[in-house]
Design a protein around this motif. Sequence first.
Motif, PDB file in Angstrom:
ATOM      1  N   MET A   1      -3.040  -3.960  -4.643  1.00 45.87           N
ATOM      2  CA  MET A   1      -2.313  -2.812  -5.101  1.00 45.87           C
ATOM      3  C   MET A   1      -2.595  -1.849  -5.758  1.00 45.87           C
ATOM      4  O   MET A   1      -3.031  -1.960  -6.644  1.00 45.87           O
ATOM      5  CB  MET A   1      -0.542  -3.516  -5.655  1.00 45.87           C
ATOM      6  CG  MET A   1      -0.086  -2.689  -6.346  1.00 45.87           C
ATOM      7  SD  MET A   1       1.454  -3.334  -7.257  1.00 45.87           S
ATOM      8  CE  MET A   1       1.466  -5.077  -6.784  1.00 45.87           C
ATOM      9  N   PRO A   2      -2.601  -0.587  -5.080  1.00 45.89           N
ATOM     10  CA  PRO A   2      -3.396   0.383  -5.475  1.00 45.89           C
ATOM     11  C   PRO A   2      -2.575   1.025  -6.823  1.00 45.89           C
ATOM     12  O   PRO A   2      -1.037   1.138  -6.987  1.00 45.89           O
ATOM     13  CB  PRO A   2      -3.225   1.434  -4.620  1.00 45.89           C
ATOM     14  CG  PRO A   2      -3.152   0.905  -3.308  1.00 45.89           C
ATOM     15  CD  PRO A   2      -2.376  -0.433  -3.769  1.00 45.89           C
ATOM     16  N   ILE A   3      -3.232   1.393  -7.892  1.00 45.77           N
ATOM     17  CA  ILE A   3      -2.800   1.929  -9.266  1.00 45.77           C
ATOM     18  C   ILE A   3      -3.423   3.074  -9.479  1.00 45.77           C
ATOM     19  O   ILE A   3      -4.612   3.169  -9.596  1.00 45.77           O
ATOM     20  CB  ILE A   3      -2.788   0.618 -10.210  1.00 45.77           C
ATOM     21  CG1 ILE A   3      -1.896  -0.487  -9.956  1.00 45.77           C
ATOM     22  CG2 ILE A   3      -2.100   1.338 -11.587  1.00 45.77           C
ATOM     23  CD1 ILE A   3      -2.254  -1.562 -10.786  1.00 45.77           C
ATOM     24  N   ALA A  13       2.109  -2.662  -1.881  1.00 43.65           N
ATOM     25  CA  ALA A  13       1.319  -3.805  -1.921  1.00 43.65           C
ATOM     26  C   ALA A  13       0.987  -4.220  -0.502  1.00 43.65           C
ATOM     27  O   ALA A  13       1.779  -4.042   0.437  1.00 43.65           O
ATOM     28  CB  ALA A  13       1.876  -4.830  -2.568  1.00 43.65           C
ATOM     29  N   THR A  14      -0.258  -4.749  -0.166  1.00 44.74           N
ATOM     30  CA  THR A  14      -0.637  -5.257   1.155  1.00 44.74           C
ATOM     31  C   THR A  14      -1.185  -6.587   0.772  1.00 44.74           C
ATOM     32  O   THR A  14      -2.026  -6.566   0.087  1.00 44.74           O
ATOM     33  CB  THR A  14      -1.944  -4.167   1.574  1.00 44.74           C
ATOM     34  OG1 THR A  14      -1.301  -3.067   1.736  1.00 44.74           O
ATOM     35  CG2 THR A  14      -2.338  -4.806   3.156  1.00 44.74           C
TER      36      THR A  14
END
Length: 56
Positions: A1-3, A13-14
């Motif tokens: 999940m990119p932050i 999220a993937t």
Amino acid sequence: MPIDATGQDVEHATSYYNGTYGRLRAIARVPGTDQLWMGTSDQGTDKDRILKVIIK
């Protein structure tokens, strides 16, 4: 999940391993590398694993 760099903005999220390895357990980042190590469970006798994942 990119932050983002501030830690405030979380993107979508993937799922990458959904249903592949059973439950993913303890996750640890390997110091000094771009790797995660993850433990699995619930795959049956002698089928649990330690996985190494490269962070991109």
